[in-house]
Design a protein around this motif. Sequence first.
Motif, PDB file in Angstrom:
ATOM      1  N   LYS A  49      11.220 -40.653  43.140  1.00 14.83           N
ATOM      2  CA  LYS A  49      10.340 -42.236  42.521  1.00 14.83           C
ATOM      3  C   LYS A  49      10.138 -42.564  43.584  1.00 14.83           C
ATOM      4  O   LYS A  49       8.939 -43.019  43.759  1.00 14.83           O
ATOM      5  N   HIS A  52       7.435 -42.691  45.711  1.00 11.60           N
ATOM      6  CA  HIS A  52       5.906 -43.034  45.226  1.00 11.60           C
ATOM      7  C   HIS A  52       5.158 -41.334  45.546  1.00 11.60           C
ATOM      8  O   HIS A  52       5.748 -40.294  44.618  1.00 11.60           O
ATOM      9  N   THR A  61       1.173 -37.228  37.398  1.00 16.96           N
ATOM     10  CA  THR A  61       2.057 -38.419  38.629  1.00 16.96           C
ATOM     11  C   THR A  61       3.450 -39.255  37.934  1.00 16.96           C
ATOM     12  O   THR A  61       3.893 -38.519  37.018  1.00 16.96           O
ATOM     13  N   GLU A  63       4.022 -41.897  37.969  1.00 17.32           N
ATOM     14  CA  GLU A  63       4.503 -42.866  36.937  1.00 17.32           C
ATOM     15  C   GLU A  63       3.628 -42.451  35.135  1.00 17.32           C
ATOM     16  O   GLU A  63       4.555 -43.381  34.576  1.00 17.32           O
TER      17      GLU A  63
END
Length: 256
Positions: A49, A52, A61, A63
Motif C-alpha cells: 500500500k 502505491h 487498484t 485505492e
Amino acid sequence: MARNKTPTVRQRQRTLYRKAKQDKTVQCSRLYEKGWREDVVWEAWQQVKANHGAPGVDGVTIEEMVDKGQEAAMMGRLAAQLRTKTSRFQPVRRVDIPQSKGGTRPLGMAVVEDRVVQTALQLVLEPMFEADFHDCSYGYRPHRDAKMASETLRADLARGAWAVVELDFQRAFLTMPHGKLLRLRRQRVRDGSMLGLIKHSLKAGVRSQGQLTPTTEGVPHGSPMAPLSSHISLNLLDQVWHSRGYPTTLGATRQR
C-alpha cells in the motif's frame, strides 16, 4: 536489518538472520509456514500500500480496495490460500517505460493480491540471504541506497584510488535463468512448498496488448521479489571478487 514496522515480524526476521549468519551452510525447512502468518501478511499489505503502484491485469487498484473496505477480507483470503497451498499467481501486466537515454524499459505489474503474497514471501526469505551478502552491495537492500554507495566510492577516491570502472548488465532482471536462480535459493531454502511457490511466481507469464507470453527466464521489473533475486545472482560476483583477494592485493573495492 528489518525495514518493516511490525515488531513480531522484525523479531522473526532477526532470528532468521542470526541463524543464517552463524552457519553459512544452514538451510531452513520451515519457511513457508511463516509466510502466511497474520502479522506477516498484514505487514506485506502495508508495504504494498505504501509503494502505491499501478493495477495489474485485473484493473483493481490499491485505492479501490481501501475505499471499498476490502482490506481485511483480502488479508483473510490470502492467508487462507497460502495456508492451504492454493495460491495461484496471475500474469503480470507489461508497461513500457521510456528511458532517459532512449528506448523503453518493460515494467511488470502484478495484481495487488499477488504483490502482497510476493512481499510476504520476501519478508521471510530476505533475512536468510542478507546474511550472505557483502558490504559492497547497496542497491535495494534494507537501510542501504545508491547515495551510500556513492559516498563510499568518494571515500575510496579520497584515500588514493586512481580509477573507477562502471559496468551495466543489460536486461539483468529479464534474463536471469530460472533454473540457476532456484538452485541458488536452495542453498538456504529446503522448504519444497516455498520453492514451489517461488517457481510458480516466475512462470506466471506476461500479458501485453491482449497477448499472453510465457515467462521462461527473468524476473519482471516491478516484482517485489526482483531486487532479492538480483542480489542472489550478483552475489556470486562478490564472492569471486573477494575470494581472489582483490580488495587486499589490489586495493580494488567494489560497489553495486
